[in-house]
Design a protein around this motif. Structure first.
Motif, short mmCIF file in Angstrom:
data_model
loop_
_atom_site.label_atom_id
_atom_site.label_comp_id
_atom_site.label_asym_id
_atom_site.label_seq_id
_atom_site.Cartn_x
_atom_site.Cartn_y
_atom_site.Cartn_z
N PHE A 130 0.83 -1.18 -0.05
CA PHE A 130 -0.14 -0.12 -0.18
C PHE A 130 0.88 1.26 -0.08
CE2 PHE A 130 -2.39 3.54 2.01
CZ PHE A 130 -3.50 3.56 1.28
N THR A 131 1.95 1.29 0.73
CA THR A 131 2.68 2.65 0.77
C THR A 131 3.28 2.74 -0.86
OG1 THR A 131 3.52 1.94 2.92
CG2 THR A 131 4.99 3.51 1.65
N HIS A 132 3.47 1.78 -1.45
CA HIS A 132 4.07 1.97 -2.70
C HIS A 132 2.78 2.84 -3.67
CE1 HIS A 132 5.64 1.40 -6.84
NE2 HIS A 132 4.54 0.52 -7.22
N HIS A 133 1.74 2.13 -3.47
CA HIS A 133 0.54 2.34 -4.29
C HIS A 133 -0.10 3.81 -3.81
CE1 HIS A 133 0.01 -1.28 -6.31
NE2 HIS A 133 -0.18 -2.20 -5.34
N ALA A 134 0.23 4.20 -2.55
CA ALA A 134 -0.23 5.35 -1.90
C ALA A 134 0.50 6.43 -2.74
CB ALA A 134 -0.06 5.33 -0.54
N SER A 200 -8.96 13.57 1.73
CA SER A 200 -7.47 13.67 2.32
C SER A 200 -7.28 12.21 2.97
CB SER A 200 -7.56 14.81 3.47
OG SER A 200 -8.47 14.37 4.45
N VAL A 201 -8.17 11.44 3.30
CA VAL A 201 -7.81 10.03 4.03
C VAL A 201 -6.92 9.13 3.09
CG1 VAL A 201 -10.19 9.85 5.40
CG2 VAL A 201 -10.04 9.06 2.96
N ASP A 202 -6.12 8.46 3.66
CA ASP A 202 -5.18 7.66 2.96
C ASP A 202 -5.65 6.88 2.07
OD1 ASP A 202 -3.35 8.80 4.60
OD2 ASP A 202 -2.94 7.16 5.86
N LEU A 203 -6.78 6.12 2.37
CA LEU A 203 -7.58 5.20 1.58
C LEU A 203 -9.21 5.56 1.60
CD1 LEU A 203 -7.67 2.91 -0.41
CD2 LEU A 203 -7.96 1.27 1.30
N LEU A 226 -13.37 12.31 -6.43
CA LEU A 226 -12.39 11.44 -7.11
C LEU A 226 -11.26 12.28 -7.75
CD1 LEU A 226 -14.41 8.55 -8.70
CD2 LEU A 226 -13.21 8.65 -6.43
N ASP A 227 -11.61 13.40 -8.32
CA ASP A 227 -10.93 14.32 -8.92
C ASP A 227 -9.85 14.95 -7.79
OD1 ASP A 227 -9.75 15.95 -11.19
OD2 ASP A 227 -10.50 17.73 -10.27
N ARG A 228 -10.20 15.42 -6.86
CA ARG A 228 -9.32 15.58 -5.68
C ARG A 228 -8.36 14.66 -5.49
NH1 ARG A 228 -12.14 19.66 -1.49
NH2 ARG A 228 -13.81 20.82 -2.70
N ARG A 229 -9.09 13.32 -5.25
CA ARG A 229 -8.07 12.32 -4.69
C ARG A 229 -6.88 12.00 -5.90
NH1 ARG A 229 -9.11 10.11 -0.29
NH2 ARG A 229 -7.89 8.10 -0.75
N TYR A 230 -7.31 12.08 -7.33
CA TYR A 230 -6.30 11.97 -8.25
C TYR A 230 -5.46 12.97 -8.32
CZ TYR A 230 -4.94 11.93 -13.37
OH TYR A 230 -4.26 12.09 -14.20
N ARG A 231 -5.80 14.21 -8.20
CA ARG A 231 -4.75 15.32 -8.06
C ARG A 231 -3.88 15.25 -7.02
NH1 ARG A 231 -7.18 19.48 -6.95
NH2 ARG A 231 -9.34 18.99 -7.17
N ASP A 232 -4.35 14.72 -5.83
CA ASP A 232 -3.38 14.57 -4.49
C ASP A 232 -2.68 13.20 -4.57
OD1 ASP A 232 -4.09 17.11 -3.85
OD2 ASP A 232 -5.78 16.52 -2.60
N MET A 233 -3.04 12.30 -5.45
CA MET A 233 -2.44 11.02 -5.71
C MET A 233 -2.93 10.18 -4.44
SD MET A 233 1.18 11.81 -7.30
CE MET A 233 1.38 10.12 -7.93
N ARG A 234 -4.17 10.22 -4.16
CA ARG A 234 -4.74 9.47 -2.99
C ARG A 234 -5.30 8.30 -3.39
NH1 ARG A 234 -2.90 11.19 2.03
NH2 ARG A 234 -2.91 13.43 2.29
N PRO A 235 -5.03 6.90 -3.07
CA PRO A 235 -5.73 5.87 -3.66
C PRO A 235 -7.21 5.76 -3.34
CG PRO A 235 -3.53 5.17 -2.51
CD PRO A 235 -3.95 6.74 -2.13
N THR A 236 -7.96 4.91 -4.31
CA THR A 236 -9.46 4.99 -3.95
C THR A 236 -9.67 3.60 -4.37
OG1 THR A 236 -9.93 7.31 -4.55
CG2 THR A 236 -11.65 5.76 -4.41
N VAL A 237 -10.56 2.97 -3.55
CA VAL A 237 -11.25 1.51 -3.94
C VAL A 237 -12.74 1.66 -4.24
CG1 VAL A 237 -11.62 -0.89 -3.28
CG2 VAL A 237 -9.38 0.20 -2.75
N LEU A 238 -13.15 1.53 -5.58
CA LEU A 238 -14.57 1.63 -5.78
C LEU A 238 -15.31 0.13 -5.88
CD1 LEU A 238 -13.01 4.07 -7.51
CD2 LEU A 238 -15.39 4.92 -7.70
N LEU A 239 -16.39 0.10 -5.40
CA LEU A 239 -17.27 -1.36 -5.51
C LEU A 239 -18.47 -0.94 -6.07
CD1 LEU A 239 -15.07 -1.35 -2.90
CD2 LEU A 239 -16.85 -3.08 -2.05
N THR A 240 -18.69 -1.82 -7.30
CA THR A 240 -19.85 -1.59 -8.13
C THR A 240 -20.74 -2.74 -8.73
OG1 THR A 240 -20.89 -0.36 -10.02
CG2 THR A 240 -18.52 -1.44 -10.05
N ASN A 241 -21.88 -2.90 -8.74
CA ASN A 241 -22.59 -4.01 -9.31
C ASN A 241 -22.59 -4.00 -10.75
OD1 ASN A 241 -22.94 -4.88 -6.53
ND2 ASN A 241 -25.16 -4.21 -6.65
#
Length: 289
Positions: A130-134, A200-203, A226-241
């Protein structure tokens, strides 16, 4: 010279002589060893030290001292474990992981088919590195039918990265409600506060993406986070059906374009995992009861 002044001079001279005498004594004088008796452990040899010729200190029974130190280490370990448990509970509360998923882990995910093993492998790799992905802002999109274990693996990832990293679990509807709640006059938080927390949360684990039809405002909110997290390079996990095509329609071209760059798409293309999971957790509870 009066009698009183003579007495004062005498006292001053005595203090001076005493100070000089003390100064000539060594700070620490070894007294050697002597035999001593412990009420609990019997005879032992004790070493003595004289400090400034004033105070003698003799070493205690070594067995008693070892027992005292062991008890102290045990008490410190218990206190440390207590603080660690409290810290973890606080982090779990902060992460808002649903109670149902707090017992979920990467180790108790049932992976019987190659597809399930592949999904578990991606989750393990993401959590372990995760540190690498973060640093890169990498993410995951877990796509599949209800009950296939998406929430299990996502919340397991959240718990695996603790306590080094703090994450947050929230549903898409919950995120929209949290923002709308700030529009109330008596709200203690502003919309900016909520968006800052989500960004701002890590994940960030965002569940149930696409469960309900998204309005333009909801799509704009998802894009904003998601754009804020993209710009700040914050990882996101999305769940969808949803499958890829319907997911793209729901989140919009801009969000999908961001995710194509940063997130790995993991497909959960098997039947519901819940019956198997329920049996497994029942067995585990019975074994640990």
């Amino acid at each position: 010279m009066t009698d009183r002044s003579s007495k004062d001079s005498g006292r001053d001279l005595a203090r001076l002589i005493g100070a000089e005498a003390a100064a000539t004594k060594p700070l620490r004088e070894l007294l050697g060893e002597r035999a001593m008796e412990c009420a609990d452990h019997g005879a032992y040899r004790s070493s003595g030290v004289h400090f400034l010729g004033i105070k003698e200190i003799w070493t205690p029974c070594p067995d008693c001292e070892e027992a005292r130190l062991a008890a102290q280490r045990h008490a410190e370990a218990q206190e440390q474990a207590k603080r660690a448990r409290a810290h973890l509970e606080a982090m779990l509360d902060q992460a808002a992981i649903p109670k149902r998923f707090m017992e979920r882990s990467l180790d108790n995910f049932v992976a019987e088919t190659p597809e399930q093993q592949r999904a578990l492998s991606f989750a393990r790799e993401f959590a372990s590195n995760f540190t690498h992905h973060a640093k890169r802002g990498d993410g995951l999109v877990l796509s599949g039918l209800p009950g296939t274990g998406k929430s299990h693996l996502a919340t397991a990832i959240l718990q695996s990265i603790m306590p080094a990293h703090v994450g947050l679990y929230i549903t898409c509807a919950g995120m929209i409600r949290a923002v709308r709640a700030t529009w109330s006059r008596d709200s203690e938080r502003t919309e900016v506060d909520v968006l800052r927390e989500l960004s701002s949360v890590d994940l960030l684990v965002l569940d149930e993406v696409g469960v309900s039809g998204g309005t333009d405002n909801e799509q704009e909110l998802i894009f904003d986070v998601l754009d804020r997290r993209y710009r700040d390079m914050r990882p996101t996990v999305l769940l969808t059906n949803l499958d890829r095509a319907r997911f793209k329609d729901f989140v919009g071209e801009r969000v999908y374009d961001r995710l194509t760059e940063t997130a790995r798409w993991v497909t959960f293309d098997w039947t519901s995992y819940r019956p198997t999971a329920s049996k497994q957790f029942a067995v585990e509870r019975a074994r640990t009861a």
